[in-house]
Design a protein around this motif. Structure first.
Motif, PDB file in Angstrom:
ATOM      1  N   GLY A 188       0.799  -1.220   0.000  1.00 37.67           N
ATOM      2  CA  GLY A 188       0.000   0.000   0.000  1.00 37.67           C
ATOM      3  C   GLY A 188       0.824   1.259   0.000  1.00 37.67           C
ATOM      4  O   GLY A 188       0.546   2.196   0.758  1.00 37.67           O
ATOM      5  N   ALA A 189       1.870   1.281  -0.860  1.00 35.93           N
ATOM      6  CA  ALA A 189       2.790   2.422  -0.947  1.00 35.93           C
ATOM      7  C   ALA A 189       3.453   2.705   0.393  1.00 35.93           C
ATOM      8  O   ALA A 189       3.846   3.832   0.690  1.00 35.93           O
ATOM      9  CB  ALA A 189       2.060   3.670  -1.452  1.00 35.93           C
ATOM     10  N   GLY A 190       3.606   1.648   1.197  1.00 32.29           N
ATOM     11  CA  GLY A 190       4.258   1.803   2.497  1.00 32.29           C
ATOM     12  C   GLY A 190       3.334   2.297   3.588  1.00 32.29           C
ATOM     13  O   GLY A 190       3.776   2.494   4.720  1.00 32.29           O
ATOM     14  N   LEU A 191       2.048   2.456   3.291  1.00 29.22           N
ATOM     15  CA  LEU A 191       1.112   3.035   4.261  1.00 29.22           C
ATOM     16  C   LEU A 191       0.238   1.978   4.945  1.00 29.22           C
ATOM     17  O   LEU A 191      -0.331   2.247   6.000  1.00 29.22           O
ATOM     18  CB  LEU A 191       0.199   4.057   3.562  1.00 29.22           C
ATOM     19  CG  LEU A 191       0.921   5.230   2.872  1.00 29.22           C
ATOM     20  CD1 LEU A 191      -0.085   6.105   2.143  1.00 29.22           C
ATOM     21  CD2 LEU A 191       1.711   6.047   3.885  1.00 29.22           C
ATOM     22  N   ALA A 192       0.119   0.802   4.349  1.00 31.78           N
ATOM     23  CA  ALA A 192      -0.760  -0.229   4.909  1.00 31.78           C
ATOM     24  C   ALA A 192      -0.092  -0.947   6.082  1.00 31.78           C
ATOM     25  O   ALA A 192       1.113  -1.204   6.073  1.00 31.78           O
ATOM     26  CB  ALA A 192      -1.135  -1.239   3.825  1.00 31.78           C
ATOM     27  N   THR A 233      -7.121  -2.250  -9.287  1.00 32.18           N
ATOM     28  CA  THR A 233      -6.146  -1.715  -8.338  1.00 32.18           C
ATOM     29  C   THR A 233      -4.967  -1.073  -9.058  1.00 32.18           C
ATOM     30  O   THR A 233      -4.489  -0.002  -8.681  1.00 32.18           O
ATOM     31  CB  THR A 233      -5.650  -2.833  -7.405  1.00 32.18           C
ATOM     32  OG1 THR A 233      -6.765  -3.405  -6.718  1.00 32.18           O
ATOM     33  CG2 THR A 233      -4.648  -2.292  -6.387  1.00 32.18           C
ATOM     34  N   VAL A 234      -4.498  -1.752 -10.114  1.00 33.51           N
ATOM     35  CA  VAL A 234      -3.386  -1.205 -10.897  1.00 33.51           C
ATOM     36  C   VAL A 234      -3.795   0.113 -11.545  1.00 33.51           C
ATOM     37  O   VAL A 234      -3.039   1.098 -11.516  1.00 33.51           O
ATOM     38  CB  VAL A 234      -2.929  -2.221 -11.970  1.00 33.51           C
ATOM     39  CG1 VAL A 234      -1.994  -1.560 -12.974  1.00 33.51           C
ATOM     40  CG2 VAL A 234      -2.233  -3.400 -11.302  1.00 33.51           C
ATOM     41  N   ARG A 235      -4.984   0.147 -12.126  1.00 34.23           N
ATOM     42  CA  ARG A 235      -5.450   1.386 -12.756  1.00 34.23           C
ATOM     43  C   ARG A 235      -5.549   2.511 -11.731  1.00 34.23           C
ATOM     44  O   ARG A 235      -5.102   3.634 -11.988  1.00 34.23           O
ATOM     45  CB  ARG A 235      -6.814   1.161 -13.420  1.00 34.23           C
ATOM     46  CG  ARG A 235      -7.494   2.444 -13.901  1.00 34.23           C
ATOM     47  CD  ARG A 235      -6.575   3.272 -14.787  1.00 34.23           C
ATOM     48  NE  ARG A 235      -7.159   4.570 -15.122  1.00 34.23           N
ATOM     49  CZ  ARG A 235      -6.465   5.653 -15.415  1.00 34.23           C
ATOM     50  NH1 ARG A 235      -5.134   5.625 -15.391  1.00 34.23           N
ATOM     51  NH2 ARG A 235      -7.062   6.780 -15.736  1.00 34.23           N
ATOM     52  N   ALA A 236      -6.090   2.215 -10.564  1.00 35.23           N
ATOM     53  CA  ALA A 236      -6.195   3.238  -9.524  1.00 35.23           C
ATOM     54  C   ALA A 236      -4.812   3.698  -9.073  1.00 35.23           C
ATOM     55  O   ALA A 236      -4.572   4.891  -8.852  1.00 35.23           O
ATOM     56  CB  ALA A 236      -6.990   2.699  -8.340  1.00 35.23           C
ATOM     57  N   GLY A 237      -3.891   2.758  -8.955  1.00 32.06           N
ATOM     58  CA  GLY A 237      -2.549   3.116  -8.502  1.00 32.06           C
ATOM     59  C   GLY A 237      -1.788   3.960  -9.499  1.00 32.06           C
ATOM     60  O   GLY A 237      -0.999   4.834  -9.117  1.00 32.06           O
ATOM     61  N   PHE A 238      -2.009   3.714 -10.798  1.00 31.83           N
ATOM     62  CA  PHE A 238      -1.269   4.442 -11.824  1.00 31.83           C
ATOM     63  C   PHE A 238      -2.032   5.648 -12.371  1.00 31.83           C
ATOM     64  O   PHE A 238      -1.560   6.301 -13.294  1.00 31.83           O
ATOM     65  CB  PHE A 238      -0.897   3.504 -12.974  1.00 31.83           C
ATOM     66  CG  PHE A 238       0.314   2.662 -12.703  1.00 31.83           C
ATOM     67  CD1 PHE A 238       1.591   3.207 -12.793  1.00 31.83           C
ATOM     68  CD2 PHE A 238       0.186   1.329 -12.345  1.00 31.83           C
ATOM     69  CE1 PHE A 238       2.715   2.435 -12.542  1.00 31.83           C
ATOM     70  CE2 PHE A 238       1.302   0.546 -12.084  1.00 31.83           C
ATOM     71  CZ  PHE A 238       2.571   1.100 -12.180  1.00 31.83           C
ATOM     72  N   ARG A 239      -3.208   5.931 -11.811  1.00 34.11           N
ATOM     73  CA  ARG A 239      -3.941   7.124 -12.247  1.00 34.11           C
ATOM     74  C   ARG A 239      -3.309   8.349 -11.582  1.00 34.11           C
ATOM     75  O   ARG A 239      -3.311   8.480 -10.365  1.00 34.11           O
ATOM     76  CB  ARG A 239      -5.412   7.042 -11.856  1.00 34.11           C
ATOM     77  CG  ARG A 239      -6.210   8.287 -12.282  1.00 34.11           C
ATOM     78  CD  ARG A 239      -7.630   8.240 -11.757  1.00 34.11           C
ATOM     79  NE  ARG A 239      -8.407   7.225 -12.455  1.00 34.11           N
ATOM     80  CZ  ARG A 239      -8.974   6.174 -11.868  1.00 34.11           C
ATOM     81  NH1 ARG A 239      -8.824   5.991 -10.565  1.00 34.11           N
ATOM     82  NH2 ARG A 239      -9.681   5.309 -12.570  1.00 34.11           N
ATOM     83  N   PRO A 240      -2.742   9.276 -12.349  1.00 36.69           N
ATOM     84  CA  PRO A 240      -2.075  10.439 -11.742  1.00 36.69           C
ATOM     85  C   PRO A 240      -3.088  11.424 -11.167  1.00 36.69           C
ATOM     86  O   PRO A 240      -4.114  11.710 -11.792  1.00 36.69           O
ATOM     87  CB  PRO A 240      -1.306  11.058 -12.914  1.00 36.69           C
ATOM     88  CG  PRO A 240      -2.050  10.610 -14.130  1.00 36.69           C
ATOM     89  CD  PRO A 240      -2.636   9.274 -13.822  1.00 36.69           C
ATOM     90  N   THR A 241      -2.795  11.913  -9.969  1.00 37.09           N
ATOM     91  CA  THR A 241      -3.633  12.943  -9.347  1.00 37.09           C
ATOM     92  C   THR A 241      -2.721  13.918  -8.606  1.00 37.09           C
ATOM     93  O   THR A 241      -1.607  13.554  -8.205  1.00 37.09           O
ATOM     94  CB  THR A 241      -4.615  12.332  -8.330  1.00 37.09           C
ATOM     95  OG1 THR A 241      -3.867  11.771  -7.231  1.00 37.09           O
ATOM     96  CG2 THR A 241      -5.473  11.249  -8.964  1.00 37.09           C
ATOM     97  N   VAL A 287       8.378   0.632  -6.245  1.00 33.08           N
ATOM     98  CA  VAL A 287       8.604  -0.259  -7.384  1.00 33.08           C
ATOM     99  C   VAL A 287       7.447  -1.245  -7.499  1.00 33.08           C
ATOM    100  O   VAL A 287       6.850  -1.642  -6.491  1.00 33.08           O
ATOM    101  CB  VAL A 287       9.929  -1.044  -7.284  1.00 33.08           C
ATOM    102  CG1 VAL A 287      11.127  -0.117  -7.367  1.00 33.08           C
ATOM    103  CG2 VAL A 287       9.980  -1.878  -6.009  1.00 33.08           C
ATOM    104  N   VAL A 288       7.133  -1.605  -8.727  1.00 32.87           N
ATOM    105  CA  VAL A 288       6.196  -2.690  -9.000  1.00 32.87           C
ATOM    106  C   VAL A 288       6.975  -3.746  -9.771  1.00 32.87           C
ATOM    107  O   VAL A 288       7.492  -3.467 -10.859  1.00 32.87           O
ATOM    108  CB  VAL A 288       4.977  -2.211  -9.805  1.00 32.87           C
ATOM    109  CG1 VAL A 288       4.054  -3.396 -10.115  1.00 32.87           C
ATOM    110  CG2 VAL A 288       4.217  -1.132  -9.049  1.00 32.87           C
ATOM    111  N   VAL A 289       7.066  -4.940  -9.206  1.00 32.80           N
ATOM    112  CA  VAL A 289       7.871  -6.014  -9.783  1.00 32.80           C
ATOM    113  C   VAL A 289       6.944  -7.044 -10.430  1.00 32.80           C
ATOM    114  O   VAL A 289       5.938  -7.448  -9.835  1.00 32.80           O
ATOM    115  CB  VAL A 289       8.743  -6.681  -8.697  1.00 32.80           C
ATOM    116  CG1 VAL A 289       9.660  -7.731  -9.321  1.00 32.80           C
ATOM    117  CG2 VAL A 289       9.567  -5.627  -7.961  1.00 32.80           C
ATOM    118  N   PHE A 290       7.297  -7.466 -11.647  1.00 29.63           N
ATOM    119  CA  PHE A 290       6.445  -8.347 -12.443  1.00 29.63           C
ATOM    120  C   PHE A 290       7.032  -9.764 -12.514  1.00 29.63           C
ATOM    121  O   PHE A 290       8.241  -9.936 -12.617  1.00 29.63           O
ATOM    122  CB  PHE A 290       6.329  -7.825 -13.872  1.00 29.63           C
ATOM    123  CG  PHE A 290       5.581  -6.519 -14.005  1.00 29.63           C
ATOM    124  CD1 PHE A 290       4.306  -6.496 -14.532  1.00 29.63           C
ATOM    125  CD2 PHE A 290       6.162  -5.320 -13.600  1.00 29.63           C
ATOM    126  CE1 PHE A 290       3.605  -5.299 -14.656  1.00 29.63           C
ATOM    127  CE2 PHE A 290       5.472  -4.116 -13.716  1.00 29.63           C
ATOM    128  CZ  PHE A 290       4.191  -4.107 -14.251  1.00 29.63           C
TER     129      PHE A 290
END
Length: 313
Positions: free
Chosen positions: A209-213, A228-236, A271-274
């Motif tokens: 959770g970006a270090g927050l969870a 979840t990926v779409r929400a995470g990569f949506r710039p705001t 980082v997102v690792v695939f």
């Protein structure tokens, strides 16, 4: 301690660090284990040590086993469930990479499965797969029989093969890059249907959770992962404020597999690792906790990352 003894230890330091990292999943803990081994080397009667490399390997392995068996470590595995610390490709702590087994033994997917192995089973697997020790030597290092070593490695191999999200050999680098680029393009442009199509039927995702969870976030359906990926990569604007500035997205390699690094002012914020299988994404692992990115950022600052896939996110 004379310079020859120091030089002999330093010649083994990198190998010992990569061994400890594989066992503990943490670069900082690995460095501490190696430093403790140095202190024991310093205090030892070195004239009575016939094979220094074997002696040091046993000391480091036992130091790591002690930590894995400790009450605190057991509590962390059961409750905290930390992800392994990601390391940038080229980091010497990743250790030997001549064989497929050596490369795969340090992937985040395999390290995550290894966290669920019994400590001795994990040590036997690492010594065999990553460092090619014969079972007779593994038995001596772990104070077990040679047949027990064979059994531990066999069980570990079977469990890793069954539980590793990727489930197979890594794709060639060019193909992997194309898949990750297409996935990132779909994520940043909001094409959720394309994201779903690029995921394997049994795809999984885990994130801090970006270090927050407080606990790891886990997703097990393609639709959940894509959303979840779409929400995470949506710039705001809020995300840019949280990151501390404008974010650039770089394609890189982490623990031998493709990854996307989110970089702010030369600092990797996450980082997102695939893990890929047959041209699709089999698993994703998102890590944003600052204390899990310390060493990665040190190595990142020492190389030229090249042009980002997304220059300003």
């Amino acid at each position: 301690m004379d310079s020859a003894a120091i030089d002999r230890f330093e010649a083994s330091r990198s190998r010992l660090a990569s061994l400890a990292y594989r066992l503990l999943g943490s670069a900082g803990d690995a460095e501490d284990a190696v430093q403790d081994a140095f202190l024991r080397w310093q205090a030892a009667d070195r004239d009575r040590i016939e094979v220094p490399e074997a002696w040091l390997t046993k000391v480091v392995t036992n130091l790591c086993l002690d930590q894995l068996r400790s009450a605190h470590a057991r509590y962390e595995r059961a409750v905290g469930d930390l992800l392994p610390e990601p390391l940038l490709q080229g980091d010497p702590m990743l250790g030997p990479a001549e064989t497929v087994e050596q490369r795969e033994s340090v992937s985040l997917a395999v390290l995550t499965v290894m966290q669920r192995l019994a400590p001795v089973e994990r040590a036997a697997y690492v010594l065999r797969e990553a460092f090619s020790y014969p079972h007779a030597e593994i038995a001596g290092i772990l104070d077990i029989s040679e047949s027990a070593s064979q059994q531990h490695v066999h069980r570990a191999r079977r469990r890793v093969a069954a539980e590793r999200p990727g489930g197979g050999r890594a794709a060639d680098p060019a193909s992997a890059r194309r898949v990750v680029e297409e996935f990132l393009t779909a994520a940043t442009s909001g094409r959720v249907d394309q994201l779903v199509a690029m995921l394997t039927a049994d795809a999984t995702m885990v994130s801090d959770g970006a270090g927050l969870a407080k606990r790891l976030l886990r997703f097990t359906t393609r639709e959940q992962i894509a959303a979840t990926v779409r929400a995470g990569f949506r710039p705001t604007p809020a995300k840019r404020r949280l990151a501390g500035g404008s974010v650039a997205l770089h394609l890189t390699d982490v623990n031998g597999t493709p990854a996307v690094a989110a970089v702010v002012d030369g600092r990797v914020a996450g980082v997102v690792v695939f893990e890929l299988r047959d041209g699709q994404v089999a698993s994703l692992c998102g890590i944003g906790a600052a204390d899990r990115l310390t060493r990665l950022n040190t190595v990142w600052g020492q190389h030229e990352p090249g042009a980002p896939l997304v220059a300003e996110w």
